[in-house]
Design a protein around this motif. Structure first.
Motif, mmCIF file in Angstrom:
data_model
loop_
_atom_site.group_PDB
_atom_site.id
_atom_site.type_symbol
_atom_site.label_atom_id
_atom_site.label_comp_id
_atom_site.label_asym_id
_atom_site.label_seq_id
_atom_site.Cartn_x
_atom_site.Cartn_y
_atom_site.Cartn_z
ATOM 1 N N THR A 21 7.417 -8.867 11.333
ATOM 2 C CA THR A 21 6.497 -9.254 10.268
ATOM 3 C C THR A 21 6.687 -8.263 9.133
ATOM 4 O OG1 THR A 21 4.875 -10.195 11.778
ATOM 5 C CG2 THR A 21 4.090 -9.567 9.597
ATOM 6 N N GLY A 22 7.010 -8.782 7.948
ATOM 7 C CA GLY A 22 7.194 -7.935 6.775
ATOM 8 C C GLY A 22 6.056 -8.115 5.800
ATOM 9 N N LEU A 23 5.581 -7.009 5.246
ATOM 10 C CA LEU A 23 4.548 -7.029 4.213
ATOM 11 C C LEU A 23 5.088 -6.318 2.975
ATOM 12 C CD1 LEU A 23 1.440 -5.964 6.334
ATOM 13 C CD2 LEU A 23 2.001 -8.268 5.531
ATOM 14 N N ARG A 24 4.920 -6.922 1.812
ATOM 15 C CA ARG A 24 5.350 -6.293 0.561
ATOM 16 C C ARG A 24 4.241 -5.359 0.096
ATOM 17 N NH1 ARG A 24 7.294 -10.384 -1.985
ATOM 18 N NH2 ARG A 24 9.411 -9.891 -1.374
ATOM 19 N N LEU A 25 4.522 -4.055 0.083
ATOM 20 C CA LEU A 25 3.530 -3.070 -0.353
ATOM 21 C C LEU A 25 3.519 -2.909 -1.865
ATOM 22 C CD1 LEU A 25 4.034 -0.276 2.331
ATOM 23 C CD2 LEU A 25 2.446 -2.210 2.358
ATOM 24 N N GLN A 26 4.696 -2.898 -2.473
ATOM 25 C CA GLN A 26 4.827 -2.749 -3.917
ATOM 26 C C GLN A 26 6.028 -3.559 -4.376
ATOM 27 O OE1 GLN A 26 3.267 -0.922 -6.485
ATOM 28 N NE2 GLN A 26 1.657 -0.187 -5.167
ATOM 29 N N GLY A 27 5.897 -4.191 -5.523
ATOM 30 C CA GLY A 27 7.018 -4.895 -6.118
ATOM 31 C C GLY A 27 6.700 -6.330 -6.456
ATOM 32 N N PHE A 28 7.298 -6.795 -7.545
ATOM 33 C CA PHE A 28 7.197 -8.180 -8.005
ATOM 34 C C PHE A 28 5.788 -8.571 -8.449
ATOM 35 C CE2 PHE A 28 10.642 -8.212 -4.751
ATOM 36 C CZ PHE A 28 11.695 -8.295 -5.631
ATOM 37 N N GLU A 29 4.989 -7.586 -8.910
ATOM 38 C CA GLU A 29 3.682 -7.918 -9.468
ATOM 39 C C GLU A 29 3.537 -7.215 -10.813
ATOM 40 O OE1 GLU A 29 3.089 -6.049 -6.045
ATOM 41 O OE2 GLU A 29 3.877 -4.494 -7.317
ATOM 42 N N ASP A 30 2.673 -7.749 -11.665
ATOM 43 C CA ASP A 30 2.432 -7.135 -12.967
ATOM 44 C C ASP A 30 1.969 -5.696 -12.786
ATOM 45 O OD1 ASP A 30 3.119 -9.449 -14.309
ATOM 46 O OD2 ASP A 30 1.051 -10.172 -14.447
ATOM 47 N N GLY A 31 2.611 -4.792 -13.497
ATOM 48 C CA GLY A 31 2.254 -3.379 -13.433
ATOM 49 C C GLY A 31 2.916 -2.642 -12.286
ATOM 50 N N GLY A 32 3.663 -3.358 -11.448
ATOM 51 C CA GLY A 32 4.335 -2.738 -10.304
ATOM 52 C C GLY A 32 5.686 -2.166 -10.700
ATOM 53 N N PRO A 33 6.408 -1.635 -9.734
ATOM 54 C CA PRO A 33 7.702 -1.027 -10.032
ATOM 55 C C PRO A 33 8.696 -2.047 -10.567
ATOM 56 C CG PRO A 33 7.391 -1.222 -7.654
ATOM 57 C CD PRO A 33 6.105 -1.624 -8.301
ATOM 58 N N GLU A 34 9.519 -1.600 -11.478
ATOM 59 C CA GLU A 34 10.526 -2.464 -12.097
ATOM 60 C C GLU A 34 11.890 -2.337 -11.428
ATOM 61 O OE1 GLU A 34 10.163 -4.670 -14.614
ATOM 62 O OE2 GLU A 34 8.004 -4.289 -14.657
ATOM 63 N N ASN A 35 12.155 -1.194 -10.780
ATOM 64 C CA ASN A 35 13.489 -0.914 -10.279
ATOM 65 C C ASN A 35 13.670 -1.134 -8.782
ATOM 66 O OD1 ASN A 35 14.406 -0.068 -12.850
ATOM 67 N ND2 ASN A 35 13.359 1.869 -12.529
ATOM 68 N N GLN A 36 12.601 -1.124 -8.029
ATOM 69 C CA GLN A 36 12.699 -1.310 -6.589
ATOM 70 C C GLN A 36 11.404 -1.913 -6.067
ATOM 71 O OE1 GLN A 36 12.765 2.182 -7.676
ATOM 72 N NE2 GLN A 36 10.549 2.193 -7.507
ATOM 73 N N TRP A 37 11.465 -2.381 -4.809
ATOM 74 C CA TRP A 37 10.254 -2.832 -4.156
ATOM 75 C C TRP A 37 10.205 -2.194 -2.775
ATOM 76 C CZ3 TRP A 37 10.318 -5.996 0.228
ATOM 77 C CH2 TRP A 37 11.520 -6.648 0.508
ATOM 78 N N VAL A 38 9.007 -2.120 -2.215
ATOM 79 C CA VAL A 38 8.796 -1.440 -0.943
ATOM 80 C C VAL A 38 8.164 -2.410 0.041
ATOM 81 C CG1 VAL A 38 7.662 0.499 0.214
ATOM 82 C CG2 VAL A 38 8.458 0.757 -2.153
ATOM 83 N N GLY A 39 8.795 -2.535 1.192
ATOM 84 C CA GLY A 39 8.274 -3.379 2.259
ATOM 85 C C GLY A 39 7.900 -2.552 3.469
ATOM 86 N N TYR A 40 6.993 -3.096 4.260
ATOM 87 C CA TYR A 40 6.562 -2.488 5.521
ATOM 88 C C TYR A 40 6.879 -3.508 6.600
ATOM 89 C CZ TYR A 40 3.257 -0.819 9.090
ATOM 90 O OH TYR A 40 2.667 -0.378 10.241
ATOM 91 N N SER A 41 7.786 -3.153 7.508
ATOM 92 C CA SER A 41 8.217 -4.073 8.549
ATOM 93 C C SER A 41 7.736 -3.597 9.901
ATOM 94 C CB SER A 41 9.746 -4.171 8.560
ATOM 95 O OG SER A 41 10.230 -4.690 7.355
ATOM 96 N N GLN A 42 7.218 -4.536 10.690
ATOM 97 C CA GLN A 42 6.792 -4.247 12.050
ATOM 98 C C GLN A 42 7.661 -5.092 12.987
ATOM 99 O OE1 GLN A 42 2.257 -3.658 12.218
ATOM 100 N NE2 GLN A 42 2.580 -5.020 10.482
ATOM 101 N N PHE A 43 8.601 -4.430 13.673
ATOM 102 C CA PHE A 43 9.543 -5.100 14.562
ATOM 103 C C PHE A 43 9.020 -5.052 15.994
ATOM 104 C CE2 PHE A 43 12.240 -4.059 10.992
ATOM 105 C CZ PHE A 43 13.137 -5.115 10.921
ATOM 106 N N LEU A 44 8.845 -6.213 16.597
ATOM 107 C CA LEU A 44 8.475 -6.287 17.999
ATOM 108 C C LEU A 44 9.649 -5.830 18.860
ATOM 109 C CD1 LEU A 44 6.703 -9.767 18.041
ATOM 110 C CD2 LEU A 44 5.633 -7.496 18.056
ATOM 111 N N PRO A 45 9.403 -5.486 20.135
ATOM 112 C CA PRO A 45 10.523 -5.199 21.026
ATOM 113 C C PRO A 45 11.508 -6.373 21.009
ATOM 114 C CG PRO A 45 8.468 -4.555 22.059
ATOM 115 C CD PRO A 45 8.107 -5.294 20.793
#
Length: 116
Positions: A21-45
């Motif tokens: 399950t991936g969650l976008r923490l920062q990126g692709f929103e107004d006022g957010g970073p222009e050069n990169q985006w940050v995701g949080y991934s939770q990988f099951l076994p």
């Protein structure tokens, strides 16, 4: 400054990934970073991604658990607070081979122009 609360992070589907399950923490929103985006991934076994390559670099930071990263048939296990950079064009496979959830930050450049 853009504050984005974890409760407001939106899920996203990453191609060629499973058991994650991936969650976008920062990126692709107004006022957010222009050069990169940050995701949080939770990988099951047994969860993972690849093998594949992208035309841009990626940074993985393992927060909890462990992730096996395979490049050129060589396995490297990353544990908490370990990180790696995958250069553009490098074929990699990642796999959670443990019985615990692996929690990982992913930092990826934005496409040309900064927004999809």
């Amino acid at each position: 400054m853009l504050i984005k609360r974890f409760a407001d992070a939106q899920p996203y589907d990453a191609p060629n990934h499973w058991g994650v399950t991936g969650l976008r923490l920062q990126g692709f929103e107004d006022g957010g970073p222009e050069n990169q985006w940050v995701g949080y991934s939770q990988f099951l076994p047994g969860g993972g991604a690849g093998p594949d390559a992208t035309p841009f670099e990626k940074v993985y930071v393992v927060l909890d658990g462990e992730m096996t990263v395979t490049v050129d048939d060589t396995d490297t296990v990353l544990g908490p607070m370990d990180s790696c950079t995958i250069p553009p064009g490098e074929v990699r496979k990642i796999e959670n081979r443990s019985n615990h959830v692996c929690k990982m930050l992913v930092v990826i450049p934005c496409p040309a122009g900064g927004r999809p």
